[in-house]
Structures are given as C-alpha cells and as structure tokens.
Design a protein around this motif. Structure first.
Motif, short mmCIF file in Angstrom:
data_model
loop_
_atom_site.label_atom_id
_atom_site.label_comp_id
_atom_site.label_asym_id
_atom_site.label_seq_id
_atom_site.Cartn_x
_atom_site.Cartn_y
_atom_site.Cartn_z
N ASP A 188 35.23 34.61 36.13
CA ASP A 188 34.64 35.63 36.99
C ASP A 188 34.04 35.07 38.27
OD1 ASP A 188 32.41 34.42 35.97
OD2 ASP A 188 31.59 36.21 35.00
N GLU A 189 33.84 33.76 38.33
CA GLU A 189 33.37 33.17 39.58
C GLU A 189 34.41 33.36 40.68
OE1 GLU A 189 34.00 28.68 40.06
OE2 GLU A 189 33.62 28.89 37.91
N MET A 190 35.66 33.50 40.29
CA MET A 190 36.71 33.67 41.28
C MET A 190 36.77 35.09 41.83
SD MET A 190 39.76 31.10 40.39
CE MET A 190 40.08 31.17 42.14
N LEU A 191 35.87 35.95 41.38
CA LEU A 191 35.77 37.28 41.95
C LEU A 191 35.08 37.24 43.32
CD1 LEU A 191 34.69 39.28 38.77
CD2 LEU A 191 36.97 39.14 39.78
N ASP A 192 34.55 36.08 43.65
CA ASP A 192 33.88 35.89 44.93
C ASP A 192 34.92 35.73 46.04
OD1 ASP A 192 32.32 35.25 47.08
OD2 ASP A 192 31.55 33.36 46.26
N GLU A 212 34.62 35.94 49.17
CA GLU A 212 34.14 35.19 50.33
C GLU A 212 34.47 33.71 50.19
OE1 GLU A 212 32.58 34.75 54.05
OE2 GLU A 212 32.86 36.64 52.96
N THR A 213 34.44 33.22 48.96
CA THR A 213 34.71 31.81 48.70
C THR A 213 36.19 31.55 48.43
OG1 THR A 213 32.50 31.46 47.81
CG2 THR A 213 34.18 29.83 47.23
N TYR A 214 36.81 32.41 47.61
CA TYR A 214 38.17 32.14 47.13
C TYR A 214 39.25 32.95 47.82
CZ TYR A 214 35.72 29.64 43.46
OH TYR A 214 34.91 28.75 42.78
N GLY A 215 38.85 33.98 48.53
CA GLY A 215 39.84 34.81 49.22
C GLY A 215 40.13 36.11 48.51
N ASP A 216 40.58 37.09 49.27
CA ASP A 216 40.81 38.42 48.72
C ASP A 216 41.88 38.45 47.63
OD1 ASP A 216 38.91 39.53 50.38
OD2 ASP A 216 40.35 40.05 51.96
N GLU A 217 43.00 37.78 47.87
CA GLU A 217 44.08 37.82 46.90
C GLU A 217 43.72 37.11 45.60
OE1 GLU A 217 46.78 39.65 47.21
OE2 GLU A 217 45.85 40.30 49.08
N ALA A 218 43.01 36.00 45.72
CA ALA A 218 42.55 35.29 44.52
C ALA A 218 41.58 36.15 43.72
CB ALA A 218 41.88 33.97 44.91
N LYS A 272 41.30 39.49 43.75
CA LYS A 272 42.01 40.63 43.17
C LYS A 272 42.77 40.23 41.90
CE LYS A 272 42.72 43.18 47.48
NZ LYS A 272 43.74 43.62 48.48
N SER A 273 43.40 39.07 41.95
CA SER A 273 44.18 38.62 40.79
C SER A 273 43.25 38.25 39.63
CB SER A 273 45.07 37.44 41.16
OG SER A 273 44.31 36.33 41.60
N MET A 298 46.40 31.15 43.12
CA MET A 298 45.71 31.83 42.01
C MET A 298 46.40 33.11 41.52
SD MET A 298 43.71 29.53 41.35
CE MET A 298 43.16 30.34 39.85
N PRO A 299 46.99 33.93 42.40
CA PRO A 299 47.71 35.10 41.87
C PRO A 299 48.80 34.72 40.87
CG PRO A 299 47.32 35.40 44.20
CD PRO A 299 46.92 33.98 43.88
N LYS A 300 49.52 33.64 41.15
CA LYS A 300 50.56 33.17 40.23
C LYS A 300 49.94 32.60 38.96
CE LYS A 300 53.64 32.11 44.10
NZ LYS A 300 54.34 31.04 44.84
N PHE A 301 48.80 31.94 39.11
CA PHE A 301 48.07 31.40 37.95
C PHE A 301 47.71 32.52 36.98
CE2 PHE A 301 44.02 30.69 35.86
CZ PHE A 301 44.17 29.44 35.27
N PHE A 302 47.16 33.60 37.53
CA PHE A 302 46.72 34.70 36.66
C PHE A 302 47.90 35.50 36.12
CE2 PHE A 302 42.60 34.04 38.88
CZ PHE A 302 41.84 33.78 37.75
N GLU A 303 49.02 35.50 36.83
CA GLU A 303 50.22 36.11 36.27
C GLU A 303 50.65 35.38 35.00
OE1 GLU A 303 53.37 36.26 39.08
OE2 GLU A 303 52.34 37.64 40.44
N GLU A 304 50.59 34.05 35.03
CA GLU A 304 50.92 33.26 33.84
C GLU A 304 49.91 33.51 32.73
OE1 GLU A 304 53.61 31.51 33.31
OE2 GLU A 304 54.36 32.03 35.31
#
Length: 215
Positions: free
Chosen positions: A73-77, A79-85, A87-88, A177-183
């Motif tokens: 859930d830290e990747m929901l930030d 501002e730090t990780y980007g919008d696409e990261a 969202k995924s 990260m979007p591809k990471f979460f797809e896996e």
C-alpha cells in the motif's frame, strides 16, 4: 355459542401472534454486522470496517491486511511512485481482498453475559504463490527487459538530467509496476483455499452491535 366460539378464536389468534413476535430472531443485528464485515472486507473498505468494530476489535483486522498483500500500500503514493504505479497497486489490493474469502457462512450464534458470540466457517485464500513473487522469473524478467531496452534507458537518463533522480525513479516505477501487479494478480488466481473457522464476539454500544474480537 357463536360468541363464545369467536372469543376463543380471537384469543387464540392473539396468542399465536404474540408467539410469532416473541419468536423472532433477536440476533439479526449481530449477524448482519458479521455479514457486513465480510462485505466491506471484499471491498477493502477499512474505513467502513472501523465503523462496525470497537477499537480493540479493529486490531484483529491488521493481520488480515498484511496477509492479503496490502504491504504494497505504500505504492499508493502517486507523488512518489507515479500515477500508473499507484493505480496498479490499488487494483491489485482491491483484487486481493475480493478473493480473500469465499463460501462464508454463520454456523452458530450464542448470547452470553451481554455479548453475542458468532461462529463462522468459510474458505480463505492462502496466497502462498505470492510469497516469493519478487524473486520469481517473471518479475526478474521485467527488470531485465526494462534495462535492455535502449529507449527506456535513454528516456530515464533524459529525465534524470532534466528533472532529477526522484523523477527518473517515478518513470521507472510507472513503466515496471503495472506489469508487476499484473503478474501478482495472475498468482492470486492460482491461489488455493483453506477452510477456516472464526469466532466473532460482539458487544452492544450506544444501541449498536459492534465486533469486539475475532479469533
């Protein structure tokens, strides 16, 4: 004779009516709270879950959050990780909680010492396949593919020189990260389910039944 018959008839009807009212399940509110807990859990709506639990009871939910993978859930930030990261990551967390429980049924209800104890049986995803996801071949290939792509490296360097390291890392996260979460979601679909038994203890507070403990 008819008057006596109707008098007996109406008295009997009133007795049956009262018996029906008295026989109504007095634990409907408690059972609804437990069923609502699982509804909110499927939606990963922890704000609403807090609303049906005591402060002590909510502590029992934190382990479930970690189990379902919300350590990401830290990747929901964004501002730090980007919008696409972000969202995924949100898509993954939502999916994990949607799949966490199934076939949930209330098996037993007991009212004791002002508390209601409800025993529940169902199935819970093990998520064993996710434990080593970061070292899996598929995930390792994501990083390798990114590094071997000249356009990616060129873009990352341009962002680094013009905007700095944080912006470059955001670009990388948004790319990978979007591809990471797809896996990760694919692994959730492969997850096995184990039968579980849980005991909910509820207390009444301000006219509302709240979950005070989960075991």
């Amino acid at each position: 004779m008819m008057k006596k018959f109707f008098k007996v008839f109406f008295v009997a009807a009133m007795v049956l009516s009262l018996a029906a009212c008295g026989g109504k399940d007095s634990t409907d509110a408690q059972k609804k709270a437990v069923n609502t807990f699982f509804t909110y859990m499927k939606k990963a709506d922890f704000d609403k879950i807090k609303g049906i639990m005591t402060d002590d009871g909510y502590k029992d939910v934190e382990d479930l959050q970690k189990m379902a993978g919300s350590s990401f859930d830290e990747m929901l930030d964004a501002e730090t990780y980007g919008d696409e990261a972000a969202k995924s990551a949100q898509k993954y967390i939502d999916y994990a909680f949607e799949k966490l429980f199934k076939d949930t049924k209330i098996k037993e209800v007991e009212v004791k010492d002002g508390k209601t104890i409800i025993k529940v049986k169902g199935k819970m995803a093990s998520f064993d396949e996710l434990k080593n996801i970061e070292s899996s071949t598929e995930i390792q290939n994501l990083a390798t593919d990114f590094e071997n792509n000249e356009e990616n490296k060129k873009q990352a360097m341009e962002i680094y020189l013009s905007q700095g390291q944080d912006a470059m890392m955001k670009y990388i996260y948004n790319s990978i990260m979007p591809k990471f979460f797809e896996e990760a979601i694919k692994l959730i679909d492969k997850s096995s389910y184990n039968t579980y038994n849980a005991t909910f203890t509820l207390i009444e507070k301000d006219g509302k039944w709240l979950i005070d403990n989960i075991k």
